[in-house]
Design a protein around this motif. Structure first.
Motif, short mmCIF file in Angstrom:
data_model
loop_
_atom_site.label_atom_id
_atom_site.label_comp_id
_atom_site.label_asym_id
_atom_site.label_seq_id
_atom_site.Cartn_x
_atom_site.Cartn_y
_atom_site.Cartn_z
N ASP A 190 0.82 -1.22 0.00
CA ASP A 190 0.00 0.00 0.00
C ASP A 190 0.85 1.26 0.00
O ASP A 190 0.31 2.38 0.04
CB ASP A 190 -0.95 0.00 1.20
CG ASP A 190 -0.24 0.10 2.55
OD1 ASP A 190 1.02 0.02 2.58
OD2 ASP A 190 -0.93 0.24 3.57
N PRO A 216 -5.90 3.20 -3.36
CA PRO A 216 -5.74 4.36 -2.48
C PRO A 216 -6.86 4.46 -1.45
O PRO A 216 -7.99 4.02 -1.68
CB PRO A 216 -5.78 5.54 -3.46
CG PRO A 216 -5.38 4.98 -4.78
CD PRO A 216 -5.91 3.58 -4.79
N GLY A 217 -6.52 5.07 -0.30
CA GLY A 217 -7.54 5.33 0.71
C GLY A 217 -7.96 4.10 1.49
O GLY A 217 -9.15 3.92 1.79
N ASP A 218 -6.99 3.23 1.83
CA ASP A 218 -7.29 2.02 2.62
C ASP A 218 -8.37 1.17 1.97
O ASP A 218 -9.36 0.78 2.60
CB ASP A 218 -7.70 2.39 4.05
CG ASP A 218 -6.55 2.96 4.86
OD1 ASP A 218 -5.39 2.59 4.56
OD2 ASP A 218 -6.79 3.76 5.77
N ALA A 219 -8.16 0.88 0.69
CA ALA A 219 -9.12 0.06 -0.06
C ALA A 219 -8.41 -1.17 -0.62
O ALA A 219 -7.19 -1.19 -0.80
CB ALA A 219 -9.75 0.86 -1.19
N THR A 231 -6.81 -2.06 8.87
CA THR A 231 -5.75 -1.10 8.57
C THR A 231 -4.91 -0.89 9.83
O THR A 231 -5.22 -1.39 10.91
CB THR A 231 -6.34 0.24 8.13
OG1 THR A 231 -6.99 0.86 9.25
CG2 THR A 231 -7.36 0.05 7.00
N TYR A 272 -10.88 -2.46 5.82
CA TYR A 272 -10.60 -1.91 4.50
C TYR A 272 -11.91 -1.72 3.72
O TYR A 272 -12.88 -2.44 3.94
CB TYR A 272 -9.69 -2.85 3.70
CG TYR A 272 -8.25 -2.80 4.15
CD1 TYR A 272 -7.36 -1.87 3.60
CD2 TYR A 272 -7.77 -3.68 5.11
CE1 TYR A 272 -6.03 -1.82 4.01
CE2 TYR A 272 -6.44 -3.64 5.52
CZ TYR A 272 -5.59 -2.70 4.97
OH TYR A 272 -4.27 -2.66 5.37
N ARG A 273 -11.92 -0.71 2.86
CA ARG A 273 -13.04 -0.55 1.93
C ARG A 273 -12.83 -1.55 0.79
O ARG A 273 -11.80 -1.52 0.11
CB ARG A 273 -13.09 0.88 1.38
CG ARG A 273 -13.35 1.93 2.43
CD ARG A 273 -13.49 3.32 1.85
NE ARG A 273 -12.27 3.73 1.15
CZ ARG A 273 -12.15 3.83 -0.17
NH1 ARG A 273 -13.18 3.53 -0.96
NH2 ARG A 273 -11.02 4.23 -0.72
N HIS A 277 -10.14 3.67 -8.10
CA HIS A 277 -9.04 4.57 -8.47
C HIS A 277 -9.61 5.86 -9.07
O HIS A 277 -9.45 6.11 -10.27
CB HIS A 277 -8.10 3.88 -9.45
CG HIS A 277 -7.36 2.73 -8.86
ND1 HIS A 277 -6.16 2.86 -8.20
CD2 HIS A 277 -7.66 1.39 -8.82
CE1 HIS A 277 -5.73 1.68 -7.80
NE2 HIS A 277 -6.63 0.77 -8.15
#
Length: 343
Positions: A158, A220-223, A252, A258-259, A311
């Motif tokens: 990540d 991105p963004g904890d996905a 996380t 996570y998403r 994304h």
């Protein structure tokens, strides 16, 4: 000036180029070379819309032919650099450099490439990073050689110190090592704070022993984007459902879930009765775009929508990849990104 600590960038961070190798009759593509060349042309066309390509060629004749094919398809050749170097095959995700960044300097991690556990000849591929560095392909780079078998498709980062991988693959590469030993090598060589392991998930037709880049990818963004299976009648259903449950249980560094972005499940693609590994998770992130493997399936468009959501701000470009999966890999498997400033 304080020397910066090396860091393993995420794939969606800025890149200088994508590393590829042109397929030839001396590789495993010989039987269906014309088909796979069309995929490579489409891929180089897509990449050069956004950034440069470093294209390995086996000799001068291959370079002349590849340049002719690309020019005739209106590829921007100002964004293509040819490098003559020997290679056994074109799966550069697994034989190319796994790069760490330390400010303006780079570390080229050169792990042992064993042809996926000795399945195929790999002596030239195992020397690819060394030979590319000798030709000056990489700027400000220190090459570190590790006597440890690891393929780029088997790991996912990540960019913030978390690595995702599968126990099935790494345990087969290192049958004499405990999980703690393997994890210690991954943490130290790749500058990671923690390793998340998946126990389930493997695709028929995948001879990499469950590479993570066919199954689940950080975004991105904890996905996490992952290959789902919504067909209870499919043989993959139990394992991929179990993998989805594992992913939902991951947390996380802040302790949050996570998403999750599940990708649709394409219809089975068979070749002489053999199931091929058609995974939408094997996509490539480049500057301002996501290149998605398309299989001529009704769910290609749905997969593109999922990737656009995961994304945001990037174009999603579909690249026809049916010819690639005949050799048990797809789009991500034949590419390796080079971080901005490296090439």
């Amino acid at each position: 000036m304080t020397q910066q600590t090396p860091r393993f960038p995420a794939e969606w961070e800025p890149q200088s180029a994508i590393l590829l190798a042109w397929p030839t009759s001396d590789t495993d593509w010989a039987e269906r070379l014309a088909e796979v060349e069309e995929t490579y042309i489409a891929l180089v066309q897509a990449i050069t819309r956004f950034q440069r390509v470093v294209l390995c060629v086996a000799d001068d004749d291959v370079e002349t032919y590849a340049e002719m094919r690309l020019r005739s398809n209106r590829v921007d050749m100002e964004r293509v650099r040819f490098v003559t170097v020997p290679y056994d095959d074109t799966w550069l995700r697994d034989s190319g450099p796994i790069t760490l960044r330390a400010g303006d300097n780079f570390v080229l991690n050169d792990f042992r490439f064993t042809g996926w556990g000795g399945k195929f000849e790999a002596s030239d591929d195992d020397r690819l990073v060394e030979r590319l560095q000798a030709q000056g392909v990489f700027h400000h780079a220190e090459r570190r050689v590790h006597d440890f078998a690891l393929e780029g498709g088997g790991i996912e980062t990540d960019g913030a110190g978390t690595l995702l991988t599968t126990w099935h693959c790494l345990s087969l590469r290192h049958p004499g090592k405990r999980r703690e030993e393997i994890e210690a090598v991954l943490r130290s060589t790749l500058a990671q704070d923690r390793v998340l392991w998946l126990e389930h998930g493997e695709l028929e037709g995948d001879d990499t022993d469950a590479h993570i880049d066919t199954l689940a990818r950080f975004a991105p963004g904890d996905a996490i984007v992952f290959q789902a299976c919504d067909d209870p009648g499919d043989a993959h259903y139990p394992a991929l459902q179990a993998m989805a449950t594992e992913l939902a249980a991951l947390r996380t560094t802040d302790g949050a879930p996570y998403r999750l972005h599940p990708l649709p499940w394409p219809k089975p693609i068979l070749d002489d009765g053999r199931r091929l590994a058609a995974s939408y998770a094997n996509y490539l992130v480049i500057n301002d775009a996501v290149l998605m493997p398309a299989y001529g399936d009704a769910r290609d468009a749905e997969a593109a929508a999922v990737l656009a959501s995961a994304h945001p701000g990037r174009s999603v470009v579909q690249v026809p990849c049916r010819p690639l999966i005949w050799q048990n890999g797809s789009l991500h498997c034949i590419t390796m990104q080079l971080p901005a400033g490296l090439a």
